[in-house]
Write an enzyme that holds these catalytic residues in place. Structure first.
Site, PDB file in Angstrom:
ATOM      1  N   ARG A  14       1.031  -1.278   0.144  1.00  0.00           N
ATOM      2  CA  ARG A  14      -0.088   0.038   0.102  1.00  0.00           C
ATOM      3  C   ARG A  14       0.706   1.250  -0.113  1.00  0.00           C
ATOM      4  NH1 ARG A  14      -3.163  -3.117  -1.217  1.00  0.00           N
ATOM      5  NH2 ARG A  14      -5.428  -3.534  -0.507  1.00  0.00           N
ATOM      6  N   GLU A  65      -3.948   8.307  -4.581  1.00  0.00           N
ATOM      7  CA  GLU A  65      -4.044   7.623  -5.803  1.00  0.00           C
ATOM      8  C   GLU A  65      -5.363   8.383  -6.477  1.00  0.00           C
ATOM      9  OE1 GLU A  65      -4.038   3.493  -5.682  1.00  0.00           O
ATOM     10  OE2 GLU A  65      -1.864   3.240  -4.929  1.00  0.00           O
ATOM     11  N   HIS A 122      -1.696   0.853  -9.967  1.00  0.00           N
ATOM     12  CA  HIS A 122      -2.381   0.103  -8.996  1.00  0.00           C
ATOM     13  C   HIS A 122      -2.838  -1.255  -9.877  1.00  0.00           C
ATOM     14  CE1 HIS A 122      -3.997  -0.133  -4.865  1.00  0.00           C
ATOM     15  NE2 HIS A 122      -3.895  -1.482  -5.142  1.00  0.00           N
TER      16      HIS A 122
END
Length: 329
Positions: free
Chosen positions: A242, A271, A290
């Site tokens: 993360r 993000e 991601h």
């Protein structure tokens, strides 16, 4: 005897639902014991009150309140940060994850990054786009994975998948695990397995450092200026955990000052990564949005993990991948 109702929060004709339906259909015992109910977002309310088990991406507080018979929530994601609410904990559900689904795909994603850096592909890709024939920089910088040391911080299923692949390239693997005694696949082992307080030892010897640990209060900014300074100046950092496991500003400084060689980043503190971030322009960084966890085999693997747990549930055994609030995952 009535069957156990399993609510699957996917449409019945959704391709992602098919592996789960097939896994149940081919198992005579599960066919006898459980009833699958697939439901769209609008239809979940119709079935949630009768479900003993839910296999889902998430459930709203309102639906959990209506789920009086619910005993087990199986999330089809491997990570559950942001999904565990006080309401879930108060109800005392068994909560499981799909940990184990990402060993192959994320392992390959990291291998791709490592190969790009060691074979200077990040440099040649930019040269190709610019239409330039450049060999000098690559000739002085190219190396190979053979004989290099890979350090894995957070040795779970992803770590095992990566270890299997890295050893095929002749790499030495060292890893760190919260409980070194608890491994998933005893046939896949690192050369050295460290405990959390031995992180400096791992960093000092690693040419490539991979972060694949859960995000919890204890791992927030685990990699900060002090930690990054423990790495070799020639080492690369890869984050598939993360974004907030890394202090991004400290990482940016270390990359700008070449205190580490480079980074492969799939996750970020914010993000999407803001257009103003200096990370975008760094030649020694490889960015993916991601997507390391993406694979066409995701739901097939998740269904296999869940149905194996379903057998354990029917036998009254402890479930695999149980969320434990005390450790945060």
């Amino acid at each position: 005897m009535s069957k156990i109702v399993i609510l699957v929060t996917l449409e019945a004709n959704d391709p992602d639902a098919e592996p789960f339906r097939e896994a149940i259909a081919k198992d005579p015992l599960l066919n006898e014991k459980v009833e699958l109910r697939f439901a769209t977002a609008d239809a979940i309310d119709t079935h949630i009150a009768e479900a003993e088990i839910a296999w889902c991406g998430n459930l709203s507080a309102e639906r959990i309140e209506r789920a009086k018979k619910l005993r087990w929530i199986g999330f089809w994601s491997a990570g559950v940060d942001g999904k565990i609410t006080p309401q879930l904990l108060e109800r005392g559900f068994s909560i499981t994850t799909a940990s184990g689904v990402h060993g192959a795909n994320i392992g390959e994603h990291i291998m791709a990054w490592m190969l790009m850096f060691t074979r200077t592909m990040h440099f040649h890709l930019r040269s190709q786009i610019a239409g330039e024939w450049k060999r000098t920089w690559a000739t002085s910088s190219v190396t190979e994975l053979t004989g290099q040391t890979l350090g894995i911080v957070g040795y779970g299923r992803i770590g095992e998948g990566l270890t299997q692949r890295a050893k095929a390239f002749g790499m030495r693997v060292v890893a760190l695990k919260r409980n070194p005694q608890a491994q998933y696949n005893a046939s896949i082992t690192p050369d050295t397995l460290y405990s959390p307080n031995e992180l400096p030892l791992l960093l000092a010897e690693s040419d490539h450092v991979v972060l694949s640990l859960p995000y919890t209060p204890a791992t927030h900014h685990l990699f900060n200026a002090e930690t990054i300074a423990m790495m070799k100046p020639s080492a690369y950092l890869y984050n598939v955990a993360r974004g907030k496991v890394v202090d991004e500003s400290a990482l940016i400084t270390a990359l700008q000052e070449r205190r580490i060689a480079g980074a492969g980043l799939d996750v970020f503190e914010e993000e999407p990564l803001p257009a103003t971030s200096p990370i975008w322009g760094m030649e020694n960084v490889l960015i993916t949005p991601h997507i390391a966890g993406m694979t066409p085999h995701y739901f097939a693997r998740a269904a296999e993990i869940f149905t194996e747990n379903l057998h354990r549930y029917l036998r009254g055994e402890r479930l695999h991948n149980l969320y434990e609030h005390e450790r945060g995952y």
